[in-house]
Design a protein around this motif. Structure first.
Motif, PDB file in Angstrom:
ATOM      1  N   VAL A 270      29.467  65.024 -77.565  1.00  0.00           N
ATOM      2  CA  VAL A 270      30.478  64.059 -77.135  1.00  0.00           C
ATOM      3  C   VAL A 270      31.082  64.555 -75.828  1.00  0.00           C
ATOM      4  N   VAL A 271      30.966  63.750 -74.760  1.00  0.00           N
ATOM      5  CA  VAL A 271      31.458  64.122 -73.439  1.00  0.00           C
ATOM      6  C   VAL A 271      32.771  63.392 -73.169  1.00  0.00           C
ATOM      7  N   LEU A 272      33.816  64.174 -72.857  1.00  0.00           N
ATOM      8  CA  LEU A 272      35.154  63.628 -72.654  1.00  0.00           C
ATOM      9  C   LEU A 272      35.635  63.936 -71.247  1.00  0.00           C
ATOM     10  N   PRO A 273      35.660  62.941 -70.344  1.00  0.00           N
ATOM     11  CA  PRO A 273      36.246  63.139 -69.015  1.00  0.00           C
ATOM     12  C   PRO A 273      37.765  63.108 -69.120  1.00  0.00           C
ATOM     13  N   LEU A 274      38.426  64.176 -68.731  1.00  0.00           N
ATOM     14  CA  LEU A 274      39.843  64.312 -69.025  1.00  0.00           C
ATOM     15  C   LEU A 274      40.736  63.423 -68.169  1.00  0.00           C
ATOM     16  N   CYS A 275      40.186  62.803 -67.126  1.00  0.00           N
ATOM     17  CA  CYS A 275      40.949  61.826 -66.348  1.00  0.00           C
ATOM     18  C   CYS A 275      40.455  60.409 -66.616  1.00  0.00           C
ATOM     19  N   ASP A 276      39.997  60.185 -67.831  1.00  0.00           N
ATOM     20  CA  ASP A 276      39.509  58.871 -68.240  1.00  0.00           C
ATOM     21  C   ASP A 276      40.673  57.895 -68.280  1.00  0.00           C
ATOM     22  N   GLY A 277      40.603  56.846 -67.470  1.00  0.00           N
ATOM     23  CA  GLY A 277      41.644  55.833 -67.453  1.00  0.00           C
ATOM     24  C   GLY A 277      41.331  54.651 -68.333  1.00  0.00           C
ATOM     25  N   ASP A 278      40.249  54.731 -69.108  1.00  0.00           N
ATOM     26  CA  ASP A 278      39.846  53.616 -69.959  1.00  0.00           C
ATOM     27  C   ASP A 278      39.872  54.060 -71.426  1.00  0.00           C
ATOM     28  N   ALA A 279      38.965  54.951 -71.816  1.00  0.00           N
ATOM     29  CA  ALA A 279      38.991  55.533 -73.162  1.00  0.00           C
ATOM     30  C   ALA A 279      39.933  56.741 -73.136  1.00  0.00           C
ATOM     31  N   GLN A 283      39.305  59.576 -78.076  1.00  0.00           N
ATOM     32  CA  GLN A 283      39.104  59.492 -79.510  1.00  0.00           C
ATOM     33  C   GLN A 283      37.685  59.835 -79.937  1.00  0.00           C
ATOM     34  N   GLY A 284      36.757  59.961 -78.988  1.00  0.00           N
ATOM     35  CA  GLY A 284      35.382  60.324 -79.322  1.00  0.00           C
ATOM     36  C   GLY A 284      35.257  61.678 -79.994  1.00  0.00           C
ATOM     37  N   VAL A 285      36.287  62.536 -79.848  1.00  0.00           N
ATOM     38  CA  VAL A 285      36.251  63.826 -80.544  1.00  0.00           C
ATOM     39  C   VAL A 285      36.187  63.616 -82.053  1.00  0.00           C
ATOM     40  N   PHE A 286      36.571  62.431 -82.503  1.00  0.00           N
ATOM     41  CA  PHE A 286      36.483  62.099 -83.935  1.00  0.00           C
ATOM     42  C   PHE A 286      35.082  62.347 -84.483  1.00  0.00           C
ATOM     43  N   TYR A 287      34.044  61.993 -83.724  1.00  0.00           N
ATOM     44  CA  TYR A 287      32.686  62.114 -84.247  1.00  0.00           C
ATOM     45  C   TYR A 287      32.356  63.556 -84.633  1.00  0.00           C
ATOM     46  N   VAL A 288      32.810  64.503 -83.817  1.00  0.00           N
ATOM     47  CA  VAL A 288      32.590  65.909 -84.148  1.00  0.00           C
ATOM     48  C   VAL A 288      33.480  66.328 -85.310  1.00  0.00           C
ATOM     49  N   ASP A 289      34.768  65.991 -85.239  1.00  0.00           N
ATOM     50  CA  ASP A 289      35.695  66.355 -86.309  1.00  0.00           C
ATOM     51  C   ASP A 289      35.208  65.844 -87.656  1.00  0.00           C
ATOM     52  N   HIS A 290      34.758  64.615 -87.680  1.00  0.00           N
ATOM     53  CA  HIS A 290      34.400  63.947 -88.925  1.00  0.00           C
ATOM     54  C   HIS A 290      33.051  64.415 -89.471  1.00  0.00           C
ATOM     55  N   SER A 291      32.150  64.816 -88.589  1.00  0.00           N
ATOM     56  CA  SER A 291      30.776  65.119 -89.001  1.00  0.00           C
ATOM     57  C   SER A 291      30.516  66.594 -89.250  1.00  0.00           C
ATOM     58  N   ARG A 292      31.393  67.479 -88.792  1.00  0.00           N
ATOM     59  CA  ARG A 292      31.015  68.881 -88.675  1.00  0.00           C
ATOM     60  C   ARG A 292      30.759  69.573 -90.013  1.00  0.00           C
ATOM     61  N   TYR A 293      31.450  69.174 -91.079  1.00  0.00           N
ATOM     62  CA  TYR A 293      31.194  69.751 -92.404  1.00  0.00           C
ATOM     63  C   TYR A 293      30.712  68.685 -93.395  1.00  0.00           C
ATOM     64  N   ALA A 294      30.233  67.569 -92.888  1.00  0.00           N
ATOM     65  CA  ALA A 294      29.924  66.438 -93.765  1.00  0.00           C
ATOM     66  C   ALA A 294      28.730  66.698 -94.674  1.00  0.00           C
ATOM     67  N   GLU A 295      27.826  67.566 -94.253  1.00  0.00           N
ATOM     68  CA  GLU A 295      26.607  67.788 -95.031  1.00  0.00           C
ATOM     69  C   GLU A 295      26.307  69.280 -95.108  1.00  0.00           C
ATOM     70  N   ARG A 296      26.176  69.799 -96.312  1.00  0.00           N
ATOM     71  CA  ARG A 296      25.764  71.190 -96.488  1.00  0.00           C
ATOM     72  C   ARG A 296      24.323  71.348 -95.987  1.00  0.00           C
ATOM     73  N   GLY A 297      24.083  72.386 -95.208  1.00  0.00           N
ATOM     74  CA  GLY A 297      22.748  72.597 -94.663  1.00  0.00           C
ATOM     75  C   GLY A 297      22.415  71.716 -93.479  1.00  0.00           C
TER      76      GLY A 297
END
Length: 604
Positions: A270-279, A283-297
């Motif tokens: 997930v690439v986050l431009p820190l001067c993003d004036g649109d998104a 919130q795209g960091v959600f994908y990593v937060d939500h997925s990182r422990y979702a599946e064992r192995g």
């Protein structure tokens, strides 16, 4: 561009961007560290000393490869594609970049999809007062070729032995409006094009004839989506796999998020431009937060890549170049408040050329590493270093795949249990778990707000998702969290480094304005010997360089409480027995401070 295009947040500006190519060497996440505590006298060399970190020469992924490249468009008409669930037909159009002699080579495939932008404009040379989101284009208007906005990236990848297909998604815009901005139609369009690509690869056909026969390895597919298509590629990975292709890598670029998609067994960046004036909520960091422990192995890593000074639009040349008949240079943060790192003309802002240069390096390297197994690029993706060519502060935070040698979780730092009981926490003025449930101004909120920040949008991990993290604040040096290691984790020689995700609370007066935070990793072995290594000067612990004096109307430029990676090599922990580590302590040496913490682990 996200779905708020009609709200007037878009600001058009014509400007001439000055190219300033400066070779700024940014130190690595975890490379600036210092060994503080000496081993006890009489102890010899440790049994295991870890492996060197960031060793060797990193290839420059911005440089073109050795292969000659050709590009060819296909266009079957404005109503040639029928997307499941979409009542109106859409265009079937795109461009293929490939090596000239790709036939029969079974090369990895990358599919690119642009986000929501104007679908049609007045003809070239005419003031673009007729810009619209309708499809097909009304009489007198012509389609905007947003799918050509990534030619610079596609040509670079093709020169390194990839087939890259960038698809047009103009017709999906009205369908999304009809579906209350659901991202599923945009995701399904990828599947429609993949069906066509599979036919070219297996039987040939117009307009390529036999040039693509056997050119593609259908079991090495990567997809990138920009803006709303960043969310669409996540949706595709979650819900719509094509049995004829094996999806190996997904890259949401400045993504808009809709739904609760979980991505496992697929490399995610997930690439986050820190001067993003649109998104602007990141919130795209959600994908990593939500997925990182979702599946064992889980067999694949997850990354966030934050780029200071980058905006939303400059990744796409059609959205930003001064082309006759186009809206002009759309700098979505051009009118930032005084003092902001994001204001146009700030030394820390990236112009078009520098932003796309960094994008070529990181986006291209992501696919080359995960689809073509270019292991020389591994230090970039471990977060071991930021190369000089980045000309910006770029941080990579990696959540490694779940194997015995790549991930040894010490403490998730996500629940009350993670800081109580056998985990000893000492010296804190405030130590708690925080989450989305506690909003700004409420007890338990992640941001302290004693130095006021005006909006929940400053918390990317909670603006859409609900990452629970430990929030630690102290008013005297030496506060620490000590976690005992489980017996199976005490021999750490199989790992390369220790790391944690951290963020400095810029709203807490216990963090003096402008001061970079520090934290220490302390390893203690079964014999009572300890070694302390300080991580200081790390960008993840920096006071945000954005302005903290917020001008009304510029919510897209608030500083953000965004976790990033702090990492140090195990080779620094000399004088302790790395086969018998008993505990790990996170210690905080400043007189006062306040940090968010998550995911303390050993890793490769």
């Amino acid at each position: 561009m996200t779905s708020n295009v009609s709200t007037g947040r878009r600001r058009f500006a014509l400007a001439v961007m000055v190219l300033v190519l400066a070779a700024v060497a940014a130190l690595v996440s975890g490379a600036r560290w210092r060994v503080d505590a000496a081993a006890r006298p009489g102890y010899g060399a440790p049994t295991g000393s870890g492996r060197p970190i960031g060793a060797g020469m990193l290839p420059d992924p911005r440089q073109p490869g050795s292969l000659a490249v050709t590009a060819q468009e296909y266009n079957f008409g404005d109503d040639a594609a029928h997307v499941p669930g979409v009542t109106s037909a859409v265009e079937l159009r795109g461009v293929v970049h490939r090596p000239v002699d790709a036939k029969g080579k079974r090369l990895p495939l990358v599919v690119l999809e642009h986000g929501l932008y104007f679908t049609c404009l007045t003809r070239p040379g005419v003031v673009p007062s007729g810009a619209t989101l309708k499809w097909p284009c009304p009489k007198g208007l012509v389609p905007v070729p947003s799918f050509r906005g990534y030619d610079y990236l596609a040509a670079n990848l093709a020169s390194h032995g990839f087939v890259v297909v960038s698809i047009s998604a103009n017709g999906i815009t009205p369908a999304e409006q009809d579906a209350s901005w659901d991202l599923t139609p945009r995701a399904r369009l990828i599947g429609v094009h993949l069906k066509k690509i599979a036919a070219w690869n297996t039987t040939g056909g117009a307009p390529f004839g036999n040039a693509l026969l056997g050119a593609i390895d259908q079991h090495r597919l990567g997809i990138m989506g920009h803006s709303r298509s960043g969310g669409a590629v996540a949706r595709y990975a979650t819900l719509l796999p094509n049995k004829d292709f094996t999806l190996k890598a997904v890259l949401p670029l400045a993504p808009a998020v809709e739904g609760k998609d979980t991505i496992t067994d697929i490399a995610l960046g997930v690439v986050l431009p820190l001067c993003d004036g649109d998104a602007y909520q990141h919130q795209g960091v959600f994908y990593v937060d939500h997925s990182r422990y979702a599946e064992r192995g889980d067999t694949a890593p997850k990354y966030t890549v934050t780029i200071e000074g980058a905006n939303h639009n400059f990744f796409n040349t059609v959205w930003s170049k001064p082309i006759p008949g186009q809206p002009g240079i759309e700098d979505d943060t051009v009118n930032g408040p005084p003092g902001s790192v994001c204001k146009a003309g700030s030394p820390r802002r990236l112009d078009q050329a520098r932003q796309r240069d960094i994008a070529t390096g990181y986006l291209g390297a992501f696919f080359r590493y995960h689809l073509a197994a270019e292991r020389a690029l591994a230090p970039l993706w471990r977060g071991d270093l930021t190369p000089a060519w980045a000309t910006s502060v770029v941080q990579v935070a990696r959540h490694p795949r779940d194997t015995r040698t790549t991930r040894g979780v010490i403490n998730r730092l996500a629940t009350e249990r993670d800081v109580t009981g056998s985990v000893r926490a000492r010296g804190f003025a405030d130590l708690r778990v925080c989450s989305r449930e506690q909003r700004i101004g409420e007890a338990g909120n992640c941001l302290t707000n004693s130095r006021k920040t005006p909006t929940p949008d400053s918390e990317p991990h909670h603006s859409w998702g609900d990452l629970s993290m430990v929030k630690a604040a102290w008013t005297r040096p030496g506060a620490g969290i000590t976690t005992p290691l489980a017996p199976g984790l005490r021999d750490v020689r199989r790992f390369r480094a220790i790391q944690v995700r951290a963020a400095l609370d810029f709203t807490d007066v216990r963090n003096p304005a402008g001061r970079t935070g520090r934290l220490q990793f302390v390893l203690t072995d079964a014999f009572g010997r300890s070694r302390t290594v300080t991580a200081g000067g790390n960008p993840a612990l920096s006071f945000p360089r954005m302005t903290t004096t917020i001008t009304e109307g510029y919510s897209d430029l608030y500083p953000h409480f965004l976790l990033n990676q702090v990492r140090v090599p195990l080779s620094a922990f000399t004088g302790v027995d790395l086969t018998r580590i008993r505990s790990v302590t996170l210690r905080f040496p400043h007189r006062s401070g306040s940090l968010g913490l998550s995911d303390l682990m050993f890793t490769d």
